[in-house]
Design an enzyme around this catalytic site. Structure first.
Site, PDB file in Angstrom:
ATOM      1  N   CYS A   1       0.849  -1.189   0.000  1.00  9.94           N
ATOM      2  CA  CYS A   1       0.000   0.000   0.000  1.00  9.94           C
ATOM      3  C   CYS A   1       0.884   1.238   0.000  1.00  9.94           C
ATOM      4  CB  CYS A   1      -0.897  -0.025   1.237  1.00  9.94           C
ATOM      5  SG  CYS A   1      -1.893   1.447   1.468  1.00  9.94           S
TER       6      CYS A   1
ATOM      7  N   SER B   1       0.530   3.776   1.819  1.00  5.74           N
ATOM      8  CA  SER B   1       0.727   4.315   3.170  1.00  5.74           C
ATOM      9  C   SER B   1       2.065   3.880   3.760  1.00  5.74           C
ATOM     10  CB  SER B   1      -0.404   3.875   4.095  1.00  5.74           C
ATOM     11  OG  SER B   1      -1.632   4.341   3.611  1.00  5.74           O
TER      12      SER B   1
ATOM     13  N   HIS C   1       4.786   6.089   2.575  1.00 11.75           N
ATOM     14  CA  HIS C   1       4.947   7.382   3.263  1.00 11.75           C
ATOM     15  C   HIS C   1       5.983   7.275   4.381  1.00 11.75           C
ATOM     16  CE1 HIS C   1       1.672   9.042   1.022  1.00 11.75           C
ATOM     17  NE2 HIS C   1       0.727   8.374   1.646  1.00 11.75           N
TER      18      HIS C   1
ATOM     19  N   HIS D   1       0.681  -3.595   6.236  1.00  7.17           N
ATOM     20  CA  HIS D   1      -0.547  -3.595   7.050  1.00  7.17           C
ATOM     21  C   HIS D   1      -1.750  -4.163   6.315  1.00  7.17           C
ATOM     22  CE1 HIS D   1      -0.567   0.076   4.683  1.00  7.17           C
ATOM     23  NE2 HIS D   1      -1.886  -0.015   4.722  1.00  7.17           N
TER      24      HIS D   1
ATOM     25  N   CYS E   1      -7.015  -3.242   3.618  1.00  3.74           N
ATOM     26  CA  CYS E   1      -6.818  -1.791   3.491  1.00  3.74           C
ATOM     27  C   CYS E   1      -7.421  -1.233   2.203  1.00  3.74           C
ATOM     28  CB  CYS E   1      -5.361  -1.397   3.621  1.00  3.74           C
ATOM     29  SG  CYS E   1      -5.159   0.391   3.441  1.00  3.74           S
TER      30      CYS E   1
HETATM   31  N1  APR Z   1      -3.144  14.216 -10.018  1.00  6.80           N
HETATM   32  C1  APR Z   1      -3.847  13.078 -10.295  1.00  6.80           C
HETATM   33  N2  APR Z   1      -3.412  11.834  -9.965  1.00  6.80           N
HETATM   34  C2  APR Z   1      -2.230  11.720  -9.354  1.00  6.80           C
HETATM   35  C3  APR Z   1      -1.421  12.852  -9.031  1.00  6.80           C
HETATM   36  C4  APR Z   1      -1.925  14.150  -9.403  1.00  6.80           C
HETATM   37  N3  APR Z   1      -1.250  15.258  -9.136  1.00  6.80           N
HETATM   38  N4  APR Z   1      -0.298  12.407  -8.401  1.00  6.80           N
HETATM   39  C5  APR Z   1      -0.405  11.052  -8.316  1.00  6.80           C
HETATM   40  N5  APR Z   1      -1.562  10.637  -8.887  1.00  6.80           N
HETATM   41  C6  APR Z   1      -2.066   9.257  -8.994  1.00  6.80           C
HETATM   42  C7  APR Z   1      -1.008   8.225  -9.359  1.00  6.80           C
HETATM   43  O1  APR Z   1      -0.778   8.197 -10.754  1.00  6.80           O
HETATM   44  C8  APR Z   1      -1.639   6.938  -8.830  1.00  6.80           C
HETATM   45  O2  APR Z   1      -2.454   6.302  -9.805  1.00  6.80           O
HETATM   46  O3  APR Z   1      -2.536   8.842  -7.723  1.00  6.80           O
HETATM   47  C9  APR Z   1      -2.518   7.403  -7.655  1.00  6.80           C
HETATM   48  C10 APR Z   1      -1.970   6.965  -6.297  1.00  6.80           C
HETATM   49  O4  APR Z   1      -2.068   5.582  -6.233  1.00  6.80           O
HETATM   50  P1  APR Z   1      -1.093   4.601  -5.409  1.00  6.80           P
HETATM   51  O5  APR Z   1       0.283   5.130  -5.444  1.00  6.80           O
HETATM   52  O6  APR Z   1      -1.386   3.210  -5.866  1.00  6.80           O
HETATM   53  O7  APR Z   1      -1.603   4.804  -3.900  1.00  6.80           O
HETATM   54  P2  APR Z   1      -2.767   4.062  -3.060  1.00  6.80           P
HETATM   55  O8  APR Z   1      -2.211   2.849  -2.393  1.00  6.80           O
HETATM   56  O9  APR Z   1      -4.001   3.954  -3.899  1.00  6.80           O
HETATM   57  O10 APR Z   1      -3.005   5.117  -1.910  1.00  6.80           O
HETATM   58  C11 APR Z   1      -3.524   6.406  -2.189  1.00  6.80           C
HETATM   59  O11 APR Z   1      -4.571   6.665  -0.037  1.00  6.80           O
HETATM   60  O12 APR Z   1      -4.489   5.357   1.888  1.00  6.80           O
HETATM   61  C12 APR Z   1      -3.970   6.448   1.223  1.00  6.80           C
HETATM   62  O13 APR Z   1      -1.709   6.509   2.061  1.00  6.80           O
HETATM   63  C13 APR Z   1      -2.494   6.259   0.917  1.00  6.80           C
HETATM   64  O14 APR Z   1      -2.156   8.553   0.450  1.00  6.80           O
HETATM   65  C14 APR Z   1      -2.295   7.277  -0.142  1.00  6.80           C
HETATM   66  C15 APR Z   1      -3.605   7.231  -0.920  1.00  6.80           C
HETATM   67 ZN    ZN Z   2      -3.064   0.898   3.342  1.00  4.99          ZN
END
Ligand code: APR
Ligand code: ZN
Ligand code: ZN
Length: 361
Positions: free
Chosen positions: A38, A40, A43, A59, A162
């Site tokens: 994930c 998170s 981060h 997690h 999650c």
């Molecule tokens: N505008 C639009 N989309 C964006 C941008 C932006 N400026 N920056 C990143 N993205 C997109 C990425 O291309 C990606 O598809 O956001 C998505 C993020 O997805 P993941 O990296 O797979 O993250 P994910 O596990 O889905 O978590 C997203 O939710 O639980 C929280 O901590 C987690 O902050 C995180 C968020």
């Molecule tokens: Zn998570």
């Protein structure tokens, strides 16, 4: 047991041999079958959400109960379970009010008088969110897991802990999306795809997926998006035009100040902004005060699906078994624990929805 360890911010995780303590009275030892990567956890790797190091992250896991503490009666050896960060005290006002996902008194760590849960003999390891799922085994508080329905494949079930819980739950329980409404989802990663399928389950008429990475659009459509818009400053005007004045709900599922502000700008009158992404600690986004009043907007947060996970996870598992919820399409690759750094590199390059570690049984 083997685990992936964070020893230094921005450095690759290292695979190490660690030991778990015997279960305390309220603890359960779980053999991990699958564990999702994930954002998170990332981060903490990037330092946006620092954790004391060395640390075992992870997690989003499913596995089998190996042993239970002397007071645990609700689980037994052999139970198939999914774990969750939403451990809770059961006594505070939020717990009593049915919101144990926001319990402020989490029994995440062991009491100080007991030895640490994870060590290597000389060092003590932080257990991310009381879980530490990038490991062959976990020792967790009894409130951090739930049984899943028979027949639910454990290699896939970790994601329920999650990505599915957070995303589907934000739509179903957090926003309670109205049938026929218009929804925009900013960020189509593992969590965002689940907001999309949650909005679809709620009967949203139009679901607009926004992502900077256009390679995410095919999958977004598979999960229920009706329209796709490339992320960036122009996305606000584009969404407003597509919807004839803005969406009823906008979900921010990335955790960036700029996309939080953009998502707010995508709302129509009476619209609701749902904050689902985890923004860096201390960050702030701007809200035009008068518009909040004049357009009667709402801003709400959603944590871990806005619902007790012990109720939601078995329900979502059943929806999967009934063919009403997608999981298989979300798993871009199954990997070994040793490939975890490559898995995170692929996430950050935007190449995957989810990588899932599957352990040998
Ligand atoms: N505008 C639009 N989309 C964006 C941008 C932006 N400026 N920056 C990143 N993205 C997109 C990425 O291309 C990606 O598809 O956001 C998505 C993020 O997805 P993941 O990296 O797979 O993250 P994910 O596990 O889905 O978590 C997203 O939710 O639980 C929280 O901590 C987690 O902050 C995180 C968020
Ligand atoms: Zn998570
Ligand atoms: Zn509580």
């Amino acid at each position: 047991m083997k685990a992936a360890v964070l020893r230094e911010i921005k450095a690759p995780l290292t695979i190490e041999e660690l030991s778990l303590a015997a279960p305390g009275p309220d603890e359960v030892r779980v053999r991990v079958v699958s564990s999702g990567l994930c954002h998170s956890d990332y981060h903490s790797i990037s330092g946006d959400f620092p954790v004391p190091m060395p640390a075992v992250l992870g997690h989003e896991a499913a596995g089998v109960v190996e042993a239970v503490g002397s007071d645990v009666t609700e689980f037994k050896k052999g139970d198939e379970v999914v774990t969750c960060v939403s451990q809770y005290c059961g006594h505070c006002r939020e717990c009593l009010d049915g919101h144990n996902n926001v319990c402020g008194n989490k029994p995440t760590n062991r009491p100080a008088e007991q030895p640490a849960r994870i060590t290597n003999g000389s060092e003590v390891f932080t257990q991310y969110a009381g879980l530490g799922a990038f490991a062959e085994e976990m020792l967790i508080h009894r409130t951090g897991l739930t049984k899943i329905p028979e027949g639910m494949p454990l290699e896939k079930a970790g994601l329920l802990g999650c990505a599915v819980l957070t995303g589907v739950g934000a739509a179903l329980n957090g926003a309670q999306v109205r049938p026929g409404s218009t929804v925009v989802v900013v960020g189509c990663g593992g969590v965002g795809l689940n907001v999309i399928q949650g909005a679809k389950l709620c009967g949203a008429a139009r679901i607009i997926a926004v992502d900077v990475n256009e390679r995410k659009f095919d999958l977004a459509r598979v999960f229920g998006a009706t329209d796709c818009v490339k992320g960036g400053p122009d996305a606000v005007a584009e969404v407003r035009e597509l919807t004839g004045g803005g969406a009823d709900y906008a979900f921010e599922v990335i955790g960036l100040t700029q996309t939080q502000e953009q998502a707010l700008g995508m709302l129509r009158r009476l619209g609701t902004l749902m904050i689902v992404g985890m923004a860096p600690a201390g960050s702030q986004f701007k809200v035009p005060g008068v518009m909040m009043m004049a357009l009667q907007l709402q801003i709400r947060g959603s944590l871990m699906g806005s619902v007790p996970f012990q109720i939601a996870i078995p329900e979502y598992a059943q929806l999967y078994l009934d063919g009403k919820l997608k999981l298989d399409e979300m798993i871009s690759q199954n990997i070994r624990l040793e490939d975890i750094n490559d898995g995170y590199a692929k996430m950050m390059a935007g190449d995957v929805a989810r990588s899932v570690i599957v352990f040998d049984s």
